[in-house]
Design a protein around this motif. Structure first.
Motif, PDB file in Angstrom:
ATOM      1  N   LEU A 270       0.829  -1.205   0.000  1.00  0.00           N
ATOM      2  CA  LEU A 270       0.000   0.000   0.000  1.00  0.00           C
ATOM      3  C   LEU A 270       0.866   1.258   0.000  1.00  0.00           C
ATOM      4  CD1 LEU A 270      -3.014   0.855   0.212  1.00  0.00           C
ATOM      5  CD2 LEU A 270      -2.695   0.941   2.685  1.00  0.00           C
ATOM      6  N   VAL A 271       0.559   2.169  -0.919  1.00  0.00           N
ATOM      7  CA  VAL A 271       1.260   3.458  -0.997  1.00  0.00           C
ATOM      8  C   VAL A 271       0.234   4.562  -0.736  1.00  0.00           C
ATOM      9  CG1 VAL A 271       2.607   5.025  -2.432  1.00  0.00           C
ATOM     10  CG2 VAL A 271       2.915   2.547  -2.667  1.00  0.00           C
ATOM     11  N   PHE A 272       0.423   5.282   0.354  1.00  0.00           N
ATOM     12  CA  PHE A 272      -0.527   6.329   0.724  1.00  0.00           C
ATOM     13  C   PHE A 272      -0.520   7.452  -0.303  1.00  0.00           C
ATOM     14  CE2 PHE A 272       0.863   4.520   4.881  1.00  0.00           C
ATOM     15  CZ  PHE A 272      -0.329   3.879   5.169  1.00  0.00           C
ATOM     16  N   GLY A 273      -1.708   7.905  -0.640  1.00  0.00           N
ATOM     17  CA  GLY A 273      -1.826   9.001  -1.588  1.00  0.00           C
ATOM     18  C   GLY A 273      -1.764   8.592  -3.040  1.00  0.00           C
ATOM     19  N   SER A 274      -1.558   7.307  -3.304  1.00  0.00           N
ATOM     20  CA  SER A 274      -1.476   6.811  -4.677  1.00  0.00           C
ATOM     21  C   SER A 274      -2.629   5.850  -4.945  1.00  0.00           C
ATOM     22  CB  SER A 274      -0.136   6.091  -4.925  1.00  0.00           C
ATOM     23  OG  SER A 274       0.945   6.981  -4.773  1.00  0.00           O
ATOM     24  N   GLN A 275      -2.901   5.625  -6.210  1.00  0.00           N
ATOM     25  CA  GLN A 275      -4.025   4.756  -6.568  1.00  0.00           C
ATOM     26  C   GLN A 275      -3.765   3.310  -6.167  1.00  0.00           C
ATOM     27  OE1 GLN A 275      -6.442   5.179 -10.362  1.00  0.00           O
ATOM     28  NE2 GLN A 275      -5.350   3.293 -10.840  1.00  0.00           N
ATOM     29  N   THR A 276      -4.762   2.714  -5.564  1.00  0.00           N
ATOM     30  CA  THR A 276      -4.713   1.314  -5.150  1.00  0.00           C
ATOM     31  C   THR A 276      -5.858   0.576  -5.833  1.00  0.00           C
ATOM     32  OG1 THR A 276      -3.761   1.883  -3.000  1.00  0.00           O
ATOM     33  CG2 THR A 276      -4.841  -0.263  -3.173  1.00  0.00           C
ATOM     34  N   VAL A 277      -5.636  -0.701  -6.130  1.00  0.00           N
ATOM     35  CA  VAL A 277      -6.641  -1.500  -6.827  1.00  0.00           C
ATOM     36  C   VAL A 277      -6.885  -2.798  -6.076  1.00  0.00           C
ATOM     37  CG1 VAL A 277      -7.214  -2.761  -8.943  1.00  0.00           C
ATOM     38  CG2 VAL A 277      -6.073  -0.537  -9.085  1.00  0.00           C
ATOM     39  N   ILE A 278      -8.159  -3.158  -5.927  1.00  0.00           N
ATOM     40  CA  ILE A 278      -8.553  -4.478  -5.425  1.00  0.00           C
ATOM     41  C   ILE A 278      -9.576  -5.046  -6.403  1.00  0.00           C
ATOM     42  CG2 ILE A 278      -9.617  -5.812  -3.561  1.00  0.00           C
ATOM     43  CD1 ILE A 278      -8.817  -3.682  -1.589  1.00  0.00           C
ATOM     44  N   THR A 279      -9.412  -6.300  -6.797  1.00  0.00           N
ATOM     45  CA  THR A 279     -10.378  -6.944  -7.678  1.00  0.00           C
ATOM     46  C   THR A 279     -10.988  -8.148  -6.971  1.00  0.00           C
ATOM     47  OG1 THR A 279      -8.663  -8.318  -8.708  1.00  0.00           O
ATOM     48  CG2 THR A 279      -9.179  -6.212  -9.764  1.00  0.00           C
ATOM     49  N   GLY A 280     -12.254  -8.389  -7.270  1.00  0.00           N
ATOM     50  CA  GLY A 280     -12.951  -9.525  -6.675  1.00  0.00           C
ATOM     51  C   GLY A 280     -13.833 -10.210  -7.695  1.00  0.00           C
ATOM     52  N   ASP A 281     -13.815 -11.530  -7.729  1.00  0.00           N
ATOM     53  CA  ASP A 281     -14.674 -12.301  -8.628  1.00  0.00           C
ATOM     54  C   ASP A 281     -16.014 -12.558  -7.949  1.00  0.00           C
ATOM     55  OD1 ASP A 281     -12.724 -12.457 -10.606  1.00  0.00           O
ATOM     56  OD2 ASP A 281     -11.814 -14.246  -9.697  1.00  0.00           O
ATOM     57  N   LEU A 282     -17.084 -12.311  -8.679  1.00  0.00           N
ATOM     58  CA  LEU A 282     -18.416 -12.502  -8.127  1.00  0.00           C
ATOM     59  C   LEU A 282     -18.660 -13.970  -7.793  1.00  0.00           C
ATOM     60  CD1 LEU A 282     -20.450 -10.264 -10.598  1.00  0.00           C
ATOM     61  CD2 LEU A 282     -20.101  -9.806  -8.170  1.00  0.00           C
ATOM     62  N   PRO A 283     -19.088 -14.271  -6.585  1.00  0.00           N
ATOM     63  CA  PRO A 283     -19.443 -15.653  -6.244  1.00  0.00           C
ATOM     64  C   PRO A 283     -20.752 -16.046  -6.933  1.00  0.00           C
ATOM     65  CG  PRO A 283     -19.950 -14.202  -4.416  1.00  0.00           C
ATOM     66  CD  PRO A 283     -19.254 -13.361  -5.440  1.00  0.00           C
ATOM     67  N   ASP A 284     -21.033 -17.342  -6.950  1.00  0.00           N
ATOM     68  CA  ASP A 284     -22.216 -17.841  -7.658  1.00  0.00           C
ATOM     69  C   ASP A 284     -23.513 -17.217  -7.162  1.00  0.00           C
ATOM     70  OD1 ASP A 284     -20.641 -19.445  -9.234  1.00  0.00           O
ATOM     71  OD2 ASP A 284     -20.908 -21.249  -7.997  1.00  0.00           O
ATOM     72  N   ASN A 285     -23.606 -16.932  -5.852  1.00  0.00           N
ATOM     73  CA  ASN A 285     -24.862 -16.384  -5.316  1.00  0.00           C
ATOM     74  C   ASN A 285     -25.070 -14.910  -5.667  1.00  0.00           C
ATOM     75  OD1 ASN A 285     -22.779 -15.517  -3.623  1.00  0.00           O
ATOM     76  ND2 ASN A 285     -24.094 -15.460  -1.822  1.00  0.00           N
ATOM     77  N   LEU A 286     -24.097 -14.284  -6.354  1.00  0.00           N
ATOM     78  CA  LEU A 286     -24.252 -12.895  -6.794  1.00  0.00           C
ATOM     79  C   LEU A 286     -24.313 -12.754  -8.312  1.00  0.00           C
ATOM     80  CD1 LEU A 286     -21.802 -10.938  -4.413  1.00  0.00           C
ATOM     81  CD2 LEU A 286     -24.262 -11.300  -4.139  1.00  0.00           C
TER      82      LEU A 286
END
Length: 225
Positions: free
Chosen positions: A178-194
């Motif tokens: 993590l770099v403060f003040g800079s762009q951060t990315v998190i990706t998540g795959d949708l589970p079957d119930n969504l």
């Protein structure tokens, strides 16, 4: 027998009068409402998680009135006219300040802002859907220089009340990178119930090692169709 009869009548009348007095008890007539804010912006929290307390001196049974926060940091309570002390309770996503008490005067419907000092904030958040993947972009800002990040997370849920406790998917971000003040990315795959829903709700949260609660971004609704 007459004495017993009179005693019964007296008792019944006393109960009736007490009941009438209770029924005629005046209810609080004013509304105190407001939001927890940082730099004038509402602080996102877990629904019914962090709390505030109201105290009123001068009464023999002195106990606090608990103010539960909605997820947008707002609160509301019905009160009598008077002077109150509002206390920002500990174990919240903000620093417990040396002076944590605010004097509040209630003479009418009253709206206030309760300033706090978060350990961290999240800004410039956005969410994009690509196939069955949700991509979150955001910036983490360090407010307390001595604070350390324990978790930064993406939450997806069926309900607008989505957070650490209520969610269908939680994805941990890379705290070490993590770099403060800079762009951060998190990706998540949708589970079957969504996957088959028309939409989901997304939210980001960040937690300091010094606190038990997260600072959250506002919930956003993401169309899946």
């Amino acid at each position: 027998m007459k004495l017993k009869f009179l005693t019964l009548i007296t008792t019944a009348v006393s109960i009736l009068l007490a009941s009438c007095e209770y029924d005629n008890f005046e209810a609080p007539q004013f509304t105190l409402s407001g939001k927890v804010v940082y730099q004038g912006k509402a602080v996102g929290v877990r629904n019914n998680g962090p709390q505030l307390e109201l105290w009123q001196d001068g009464y023999p049974l002195r106990s606090p009135i608990t103010l539960y926060l909605d997820q947008d940091g707002s609160f509301s309570a019905k009160l009598f006219s008077g002077q109150y002390k509002l206390v920002r309770r500990a174990d919240a996503p903000w620093l417990q300040q040396a002076t944590d008490t605010i004097q509040v005067s209630v003479k009418d419907d009253t709206n206030i802002e309760v300033p706090v000092m978060p350990y961290f904030t999240i800004s410039n958040e956005s969410f994009q859907k690509s196939g069955n993947t949700i991509r979150a972009q955001f910036v983490v800002n360090k407010v307390q220089q001595s604070a350390n990040v324990e978790f930064v997370r993406l939450y997806l849920g069926k309900s607008i009340l989505t957070d650490q406790v209520q969610r269908e998917l939680r994805v941990d971000g890379n705290v070490a990178g993590l770099v403060f003040g800079s762009q951060t990315v998190i990706t998540g795959d949708l589970p079957d119930n969504l996957k088959n829903l028309d939409y989901v709700f997304a939210r980001l949260g960040i937690k300091s090692t010094a606190a038990g609660e997260y600072y959250y971004t506002p919930v956003q609704k993401i169309a899946l169709r």
